[in-house]
Structure formats: structure tokens, C-alpha cells
Design a protein around this motif. Structure first.
Motif, PDB file in Angstrom:
ATOM      1  N   CYS A 102       2.539  43.888 -44.610  1.00  0.00           N
ATOM      2  CA  CYS A 102       3.177  45.003 -45.309  1.00  0.00           C
ATOM      3  C   CYS A 102       4.687  44.838 -45.331  1.00  0.00           C
ATOM      4  N   PHE A 103       5.258  44.508 -44.186  1.00  0.00           N
ATOM      5  CA  PHE A 103       6.708  44.375 -44.084  1.00  0.00           C
ATOM      6  C   PHE A 103       7.216  43.229 -44.947  1.00  0.00           C
ATOM      7  N   LEU A 104       6.542  42.096 -44.903  1.00  0.00           N
ATOM      8  CA  LEU A 104       6.987  40.962 -45.703  1.00  0.00           C
ATOM      9  C   LEU A 104       6.878  41.263 -47.194  1.00  0.00           C
ATOM     10  N   ALA A 105       5.843  41.986 -47.581  1.00  0.00           N
ATOM     11  CA  ALA A 105       5.724  42.395 -48.986  1.00  0.00           C
ATOM     12  C   ALA A 105       6.864  43.330 -49.374  1.00  0.00           C
ATOM     13  N   ALA A 106       7.214  44.256 -48.482  1.00  0.00           N
ATOM     14  CA  ALA A 106       8.313  45.188 -48.745  1.00  0.00           C
ATOM     15  C   ALA A 106       9.637  44.446 -48.852  1.00  0.00           C
ATOM     16  N   ALA A 107       9.858  43.499 -47.945  1.00  0.00           N
ATOM     17  CA  ALA A 107      11.104  42.740 -47.965  1.00  0.00           C
ATOM     18  C   ALA A 107      11.203  41.880 -49.217  1.00  0.00           C
ATOM     19  N   THR A 108      10.089  41.277 -49.620  1.00  0.00           N
ATOM     20  CA  THR A 108      10.082  40.435 -50.819  1.00  0.00           C
ATOM     21  C   THR A 108      10.378  41.249 -52.075  1.00  0.00           C
ATOM     22  N   ALA A 109       9.744  42.413 -52.183  1.00  0.00           N
ATOM     23  CA  ALA A 109       9.968  43.267 -53.353  1.00  0.00           C
ATOM     24  C   ALA A 109      11.412  43.753 -53.398  1.00  0.00           C
TER      25      ALA A 109
END
Length: 227
Positions: A86-93
Motif C-alpha cells: 500500500c505504501f509503495l503504491a501511494a509513494a509511486t502515485a
């Protein structure tokens, strides 16, 4: 510690959805499944940035994220396998939005002016989005190799932007010497470390005023003659 939690609409990347705000519609008025999942996904990304900026990656759990998103734990696991995903997806977006902002800031400018604009846009985003800035610089590497790799990928993308603009400027000034490839990443590292220092000292709001200073230091690192 930042501790400041944004309400929906006050940040592009972080949000806590308050209890008094209606959740996603259910029953007869419920949203189409695809739309509901998209909104759940967005809420979880924004809540992850909010929670991790507040508590730190190590101390954040799924309950912290779903309570801020006002999304069920079951729905969380529909979208993500764990907090790291979840965090990596948030950071990527969020990083994609950051680089889009930087690219738009450079449009139709001469190369060196575009370089200054890119640096200014980066510093402006860091100042305006302190939750995201903390997550990007401090918490992302705490996830381990995946997060550290993502942060390095972002730094290299910034460095590539500087490289492209510097080469465009050199094409207009044939006498300017080339810069070694390492100089571009070194320039980004210099900027990022100063952002980290201002973040730790609670002074990220001061970053935009340093645009000219960091631009000048970047030009010196790249060997651009004084002009």
C-alpha cells in the motif's frame, strides 16, 4: 515529528477522512463496483501517506490506515497484500504527480530557466506537502530494498531531467564542457539532503526561497561557466 494530519481536499497526497463525513454509499444508492473500488483505492493511498507521516512506517499498522480511510480491513486486503504494498503504491502515485508538476513547470522555457523551474517545483511540492516529503525521504527507505530502490529510481529520474536540460543548454553554448554522469545524481543528492535537513528542523516551508541557491549550486556542480 510532523503530526499534522490533512483533511480531504487540503493535500494532494494525504488525508484522514473524519467520522462525521459520509462513507462510500451503500445499499440502493451504492456506487458501481468499479467506481467504489477506485475510490477505496484512492482513500487507502491517501490514508497511508497520512498515517505513515504521522506515526512512521515501522509503527503504522493496517488499522491505522483503514480507520483514516474509513474503508474496511477486508477491502484493504482486496487492494493490497500488506502495508508495504500500500505504501509503495501511494509513494509511486504521489511521485508521478510530483514529476508531472516538475515537467509542466519547465514547459516552453530556455534550458537553464527550465532547470531552475524544475528545482523550484520540486522544492515547492516538498514545502506544500510535508507528509509526502517525510514519507519520501525518511519512511520510504525504511521499508527495505523495495522502498530504497523506489527512492533511488526517483532520484535518477530527477537527475535525468537535469541531464537533459543541461545538454540542451550545451547545444546552445558549444564551448561549455560536458558534466560526468555522476554529477547529475550528486546535484539531486545535494538538494534532497537539504530538504531532509529542513524537514527534520521543521522548516520545509522555507525551501521555495532557496530555489536560486540550489539552482546556482547545481550549475556549479555541472561546470556551467558563470554568466
Amino acid at each position: 515529528m510532523l503530526g499534522r494530519v490533512n483533511q480531504p481536499g487540503t493535500s494532494r497526497f494525504a488525508a484522514t477522512y473524519p467520522p462525521e463525513q459520509p462513507g462510500l454509499p451503500r445499499g440502493r444508492s451504492r456506487l458501481p463496483v468499479a467506481v467504489a473500488r477506485e475510490r477505496q483505492h484512492d482513500r487507502l493511498l491517501r490514508a497511508a501517506i497520512s498515517a505513515i507521516a504521522d506515526k512512521g512506517y515501522i509503527d503504522t499498522n493496517v488499522a491505522d490506515i483503514v480507520s483514516r480511510a474509513r474503508v474496511s480491513r477486508r477491502e484493504f486486503y482486496t487492494h493490497f497484500g500488506n502495508i508495504e504494498d500500500c505504501f509503495l503504491a501511494a509513494a509511486t502515485a504521489s511521485a508521478a504527480t510530483l514529476f508531472d508538476t516538475m515537467s509542466k513547470a519547465t514547459a516552453e522555457l530556455a534550458p537553464l530557466a527550465a532547470m531552475r523551474a524544475a528545482i523550484g517545483a520540486y522544492l515547492g511540492m516538498c514545502a506544500g506537502e510535508p507528509e509526502f516529503t517525510k514519507c519520501l525521504i525518511i519512511d520510504l527507505p525504511a521499508t527495505g530494498i523495495r522502498g530504497a530502490t523506489d527512492r533511488l529510481r526517483g532520484d535518477r529520474k530527477f537527475a535525468t531531467m537535469l541531464h537533459t536540460l543541461h545538454e540542451a543548454a550545451r547545444s546552445e553554448h558549444p564551448g561549455w564542457p560536458p558534466a560526468p554522469d555522476e554529477a547529475y545524481l550528486a546535484a539531486v543528492g545535494m538538494i534532497v539532503e537539504h530538504v531532509a535537513e529542513h524537514l527534520i528542523n521543521g522548516e520545509v516551508h522555507r525551501l521555495p526561497a532557496l530555489t536560486d541557491r540550489f539552482h546556482g549550486l547545481t550549475l556549479r556542480l555541472l561546470g556551467v561557466p558563470p554568466h
